[in-house]
Design a protein around this motif. Structure first.
Motif, PDB file in Angstrom:
ATOM      1  N   VAL A 192       0.849  -1.197   0.000  1.00 58.86           N
ATOM      2  CA  VAL A 192       0.000   0.000   0.000  1.00 58.86           C
ATOM      3  C   VAL A 192       0.881   1.242   0.000  1.00 58.86           C
ATOM      4  N   ALA A 193       1.961   1.210   0.796  1.00 62.11           N
ATOM      5  CA  ALA A 193       2.902   2.339   0.811  1.00 62.11           C
ATOM      6  C   ALA A 193       3.603   2.485  -0.532  1.00 62.11           C
ATOM      7  N   LEU A 194       3.880   1.375  -1.192  1.00 69.65           N
ATOM      8  CA  LEU A 194       4.502   1.443  -2.519  1.00 69.65           C
ATOM      9  C   LEU A 194       3.568   2.095  -3.525  1.00 69.65           C
ATOM     10  N   MET A 195       2.295   1.782  -3.472  1.00 69.88           N
ATOM     11  CA  MET A 195       1.322   2.447  -4.354  1.00 69.88           C
ATOM     12  C   MET A 195       1.226   3.929  -4.047  1.00 69.88           C
ATOM     13  N   LEU A 196       1.268   4.270  -2.781  1.00 73.57           N
ATOM     14  CA  LEU A 196       1.135   5.668  -2.378  1.00 73.57           C
ATOM     15  C   LEU A 196       2.307   6.510  -2.852  1.00 73.57           C
ATOM     16  N   ALA A 197       3.468   5.894  -3.010  1.00 75.32           N
ATOM     17  CA  ALA A 197       4.667   6.660  -3.399  1.00 75.32           C
ATOM     18  C   ALA A 197       4.598   7.180  -4.821  1.00 75.32           C
ATOM     19  N   ALA A 198       3.718   6.662  -5.662  1.00 77.86           N
ATOM     20  CA  ALA A 198       3.604   7.137  -7.048  1.00 77.86           C
ATOM     21  C   ALA A 198       3.019   8.546  -7.078  1.00 77.86           C
ATOM     22  N   ASP A 199       3.186   9.206  -8.239  1.00 78.50           N
ATOM     23  CA  ASP A 199       2.670  10.574  -8.365  1.00 78.50           C
ATOM     24  C   ASP A 199       1.154  10.622  -8.161  1.00 78.50           C
ATOM     25  N   ASP A 200       0.463   9.684  -8.718  1.00 81.21           N
ATOM     26  CA  ASP A 200      -0.989   9.595  -8.508  1.00 81.21           C
ATOM     27  C   ASP A 200      -1.310   8.553  -7.438  1.00 81.21           C
ATOM     28  N   GLY A 201      -0.409   8.449  -6.468  1.00 83.64           N
ATOM     29  CA  GLY A 201      -0.536   7.434  -5.426  1.00 83.64           C
ATOM     30  C   GLY A 201      -1.870   7.431  -4.688  1.00 83.64           C
ATOM     31  N   PRO A 202      -2.380   8.583  -4.253  1.00 83.25           N
ATOM     32  CA  PRO A 202      -3.665   8.570  -3.550  1.00 83.25           C
ATOM     33  C   PRO A 202      -4.796   7.945  -4.377  1.00 83.25           C
ATOM     34  N   TRP A 203      -4.803   8.181  -5.698  1.00 89.87           N
ATOM     35  CA  TRP A 203      -5.861   7.613  -6.531  1.00 89.87           C
ATOM     36  C   TRP A 203      -5.664   6.108  -6.713  1.00 89.87           C
ATOM     37  N   ARG A 204      -4.423   5.668  -6.752  1.00 86.50           N
ATOM     38  CA  ARG A 204      -4.182   4.229  -6.822  1.00 86.50           C
ATOM     39  C   ARG A 204      -4.629   3.533  -5.539  1.00 86.50           C
TER      40      ARG A 204
END
Length: 374
Positions: free
Chosen positions: A230-242
């Motif tokens: 979940v933290a890895l997804m959040l690190a992306a630029d659009d992390g909150p939407w992922r």
């Protein structure tokens, strides 16, 4: 009476030839009975038979005849009353309406469950779109509480003493490392946490050492390591939407399985593991998740396509169901219904993370394949 009058053997019920001469005072030749006995052999009055109690249910018909009167001046006995049953059940009143069939029950306090779910959703959404670091802290807290519930149940039900202190510290560090340093940081934190579990357990007696450290390493992988994705997804630029897509698809999958299974479920999916789950519920989970996935990938994710959402929804439904069954297997082995009581209507934190934890790496991987790491 002398032997001359009774000693001769009878022939066909009569005395033999009178070559011995008649005996004075004897009765005339006839049936072999004397006068007193002859009086008792006069025909009895014909009395109608009174059937014994029981009628055709009695097998001994001789006993049935004995229950009737033998002489005319006897009064027929009243058949014995039926045996009184102990605590007889009351006869239903014909005037009362038939009881209505009971409706299906959800098995939980739905009002409390909905209220807690809405509250958690508000906290997650607020932290997710305000400051990413706050959401990382929320994930770390959930991981620590989940580890506490899991290790407590293992100790209570199986006497397995997985060390909580290194697990809690290593688990929180694992989530933070995954957000800051990516997958490499998560793997390093996982290895260090496992090593800390082995060393920490050395302070206790050696009995059951292998069992306890094995449970500790399993807990480290099952809760914090999977949550790190979940933290890895959040690190992306659009992390909150992922992350929002990941949460929505998991919740929609669980909701579809519950709604369709509760209304139409007839065929058990895995009765030995989770008797409440049905094949119809799984079909509902797949349908709901695929529709939600198509909408989310089309409108929430940059460069996403609806057909990617269909595949993502299908994968989420499968992983969420397997995760739910996996924790059901653990709880069945422990002999408990819920991992905790922290969340009214839901159980414990682990009872809410059961579908999310195994789904996180699946969504992260498919997001990377479809739209890149961001």
């Amino acid at each position: 009476m002398n032997e001359s009058s009774w000693g001769a053997p009878p022939h066909n019920g009569y005395w033999g030839p009178s070559d011995q001469g008649p005996v004075q005072g004897a009765a005339p030749a006839g049936p072999a009975y004397d006068a007193p006995e002859a009086q008792q052999t006069r025909p009895m009055p014909i009395v109608p038979e009174v059937p014994a109690y029981g009628g055709d249910q009695d097998d001994d018909r001789g006993a049935a005849r004995l229950s009737g009167p033998l002489f005319r001046d006897e009064t027929p006995q009243t058949p014995p009353p039926l045996a009184v049953q102990q605590n007889p059940e009351p006869m239903p009143d014909a005037s009362q309406p038939a009881p209505q069939p009971q409706k299906k029950s959800a098995g939980r306090d739905l009002s409390a469950a909905i209220g807690v779910g809405v509250g958690l959703g508000v906290v997650i959404i607020a932290s997710l779109f305000v400051v990413k670091a706050v959401f990382v802290g929320v994930v770390a807290v959930a991981v620590v509480v989940g580890l506490w519930e899991l290790t407590s149940r293992l100790a209570e039900r199986k006497d397995i003493k997985a060390p909580l202190v290194p697990l809690a510290l290593g688990g929180a560090a694992m989530v933070v490392a995954g957000y800051v340093r990516g997958a490499e940081g998560a793997w390093v934190a996982m290895a260090l946490t496992a090593l800390a579990v082995l060393v920490w357990r050395m302070t206790e007696p050696p009995e059951n050492y292998l069992r306890d450290v094995t449970a500790g390493v399993f807990a480290a992988f099952y809760v914090p390591f999977l949550a790190t994705f979940v933290a890895l997804m959040l690190a992306a630029d659009d992390g909150p939407w992922r992350v929002l897509t990941f949460l929505l698809l998991t919740v929609v999958s669980d909701t579809g399985a519950y709604a369709v299974g509760w209304r139409f479920g007839k065929h058990k999916l895995a009765p030995r593991i989770s008797p409440g789950k049905t094949r119809e519920g799984l079909l509902g989970a797949v349908t709901f998740a695929m529709v939600a996935g198509a909408l989310c990938m089309q409108f929430l994710i940059d460069d996403g396509a609806w057909w990617q959402g269909l595949l993502l929804g299908l994968a989420v439904a499968a992983s969420a169901t397997l995760g739910d069954l996996g924790e059901s297997m653990i709880k069945r082995d422990l002999g408990i219904k819920d991992m905790g009581t922290l969340l009214p209507g839901h159980g414990g934190i682990m009872d809410r993370l059961d579908s999310l934890l195994p789904t996180a790496p699946v969504v992260w991987l498919l997001m990377v394949l479809f739209v890149g790491s961001g």
